[in-house]
Scaffold this motif. Structure first.
Motif, PDB file in Angstrom:
ATOM      1  N   ARG A  66       0.838  -1.176   0.000  1.00  0.00           N
ATOM      2  CA  ARG A  66       0.000   0.000   0.000  1.00  0.00           C
ATOM      3  C   ARG A  66       0.885   1.241   0.000  1.00  0.00           C
ATOM      4  N   GLY A  71      -2.677   5.629  -0.049  1.00  0.00           N
ATOM      5  CA  GLY A  71      -3.476   4.501   0.374  1.00  0.00           C
ATOM      6  C   GLY A  71      -3.767   3.540  -0.771  1.00  0.00           C
ATOM      7  N   THR A  73      -3.441   0.588  -3.419  1.00  0.00           N
ATOM      8  CA  THR A  73      -2.827  -0.736  -3.420  1.00  0.00           C
ATOM      9  C   THR A  73      -1.884  -0.843  -4.605  1.00  0.00           C
TER      10      THR A  73
END
Length: 95
Positions: A66, A71, A73
């Motif tokens: 992450r 944030g 992925t």
């Protein structure tokens, strides 16, 4: 705690002094040692000096991570790492 370290130049000088060899000769031997070590590890060969150390290439599986800023992925690809294990004589010297 004071910063205690020994760089390559200082190591070469100490070895040359204790063996009576020239610093150039000792430096050449160390350079050749590290080159052969790198070549062996890059080819997946484990190098061990019994009692002192073992060096081997390890594999890392692909994984997801992450991005800490967004944030989001992300995919982290598989790769390789190097594992260095201290032998019994090296561990005893550290006590």
């Amino acid at each position: 705690m004071a910063d205690k370290s020994l760089n390559k130049t200082e190591l070469v000088a100490k070895i040359a002094s204790s063996t009576g060899q020239s610093q150039a000769a000792v430096g050449g031997v160390l350079d050749a040692l590290f080159a052969e070590l790198a070549d062996a590890v890059s080819n997946g060969v484990k190098v061990s000096v019994p009692g002192w150390l073992a060096v081997e290439r390890t594999d890392r599986a692909a994984r997801t991570g992450r991005n800490p800023q967004t944030g989001e992925t992300i995919n982290i690809p598989a790769g390789h790492s190097v594992k260095v294990t201290a032998g019994s004589k090296l561990k005893a010297a550290a006590k």
